[in-house]
Design a protein around this motif. Sequence first.
Motif, PDB file in Angstrom:
ATOM      1  N   SER A  30       1.013  -0.996  -0.301  1.00  0.00           N
ATOM      2  CA  SER A  30       0.181   0.015   0.061  1.00  0.00           C
ATOM      3  C   SER A  30       0.827   1.681  -0.138  1.00  0.00           C
ATOM      4  CB  SER A  30      -0.962  -0.088   0.830  1.00  0.00           C
ATOM      5  OG  SER A  30       0.080   0.116   2.297  1.00  0.00           O
ATOM      6  N   ASN A  31       2.320   1.738   0.038  1.00  0.00           N
ATOM      7  CA  ASN A  31       2.769   2.398   0.555  1.00  0.00           C
ATOM      8  C   ASN A  31       4.054   2.758  -1.144  1.00  0.00           C
ATOM      9  OD1 ASN A  31       2.879   2.871   3.468  1.00  0.00           O
ATOM     10  ND2 ASN A  31       4.471   1.311   3.479  1.00  0.00           N
ATOM     11  N   TYR A  32       3.298   2.325  -1.546  1.00  0.00           N
ATOM     12  CA  TYR A  32       3.959   2.299  -3.553  1.00  0.00           C
ATOM     13  C   TYR A  32       2.701   2.354  -4.333  1.00  0.00           C
ATOM     14  CZ  TYR A  32       7.692   0.141  -1.540  1.00  0.00           C
ATOM     15  OH  TYR A  32       9.100  -0.362  -0.417  1.00  0.00           O
ATOM     16  N   HIS A  33       3.189   3.197  -5.274  1.00  0.00           N
ATOM     17  CA  HIS A  33       2.544   3.636  -6.320  1.00  0.00           C
ATOM     18  C   HIS A  33       3.271   4.209  -7.096  1.00  0.00           C
ATOM     19  CE1 HIS A  33       4.049   7.669  -4.138  1.00  0.00           C
ATOM     20  NE2 HIS A  33       4.217   7.477  -5.181  1.00  0.00           N
ATOM     21  N   PRO A  34       2.371   4.161  -8.916  1.00  0.00           N
ATOM     22  CA  PRO A  34       3.455   4.293 -10.221  1.00  0.00           C
ATOM     23  C   PRO A  34       4.530   5.788  -9.763  1.00  0.00           C
ATOM     24  CG  PRO A  34       1.323   3.636 -11.058  1.00  0.00           C
ATOM     25  CD  PRO A  34       1.185   3.737  -9.349  1.00  0.00           C
TER      26      PRO A  34
END
Length: 308
Positions: free
Chosen positions: A104-108
Amino acid sequence: MAWQQLHLQCEKSKVDLAEALLLEAGALSIALDDAGDQPLFEPLPGESPLWDEVILTGLFDATTDAGSQQAIEQLSHEIAAQVQATRTWLTAVDDKDWEREWMSNYHPIQCANDLWIVPEWLTPPNPEATNIIMDPGLAFGTGYHATTRLCLDWLTEQDLADKVVIDYGCGSGVLGIAALLLGARHVYAVDIDPQAVLATNQNAVRNQVGNRLQAFLPEEFTDYCSKNEVIPVEVIVANILAKPLIGLAPYFSTLIAPKGRIVLAGLIESQTEQVTEAYQPYFALDPKHAFTAQEDQHWQRLSGTFTS
């Protein structure tokens, strides 16, 4: 399942004793954190430096006798007395799907020139862009770190068509994979961590460039180079740290072709002069790219053009 955490702060000389007492009392895991704001630079292999004041956090299963509120409170008093803890406190942790919580802590991430880093469990925001599909696993290099971003931005500005690239200190392989997606013919990725070699190979396959990337431990790469004509190469990218970069200067000079380019990253501003001095006998600095950094970061980028 619910969890109890016992936190205690003590001097680093008492950490081993505190860890032993927590484990003996039934702690399932122990985390160590800085109690102040004391920086520790990346250690060399075999080194385990600690802060002067350390916060230990022991995790207990609250459904067991050892993890009950009463037991943890009693334990905090006993351990505090033995390690001269300056403070102790308890927190409760709700149960979660921990295997997926970190996702949940990563995004594009959008880099320069329409290059994106996309976690493999997410959909690329722009399918037509150059998308690096990543799962970092246990390796360093998700693209979120400033030095990684600087190197990625630099790679997007280069003509990499049909070039051979070395990604030294490859971590998750993000830089080498980016080079291949941007046109490089082949990448040799090197890292001292076997987990990084594994993650790099897996991410290369994930991005359909596994047939053009080879990942090695340093000694394996040296042996491979001695038996195969893989050098000199046109580009080296090394996102490591100042001390190992300084030591690698003579070695890098044997790997790169005349007029080849080498980019070094992982420096703080005060280290750039020392690194520059180490590389000047072998490389000429490119004024356009030397010592450029985002103003809100203290990380620097150093690049040079081989002139011998």
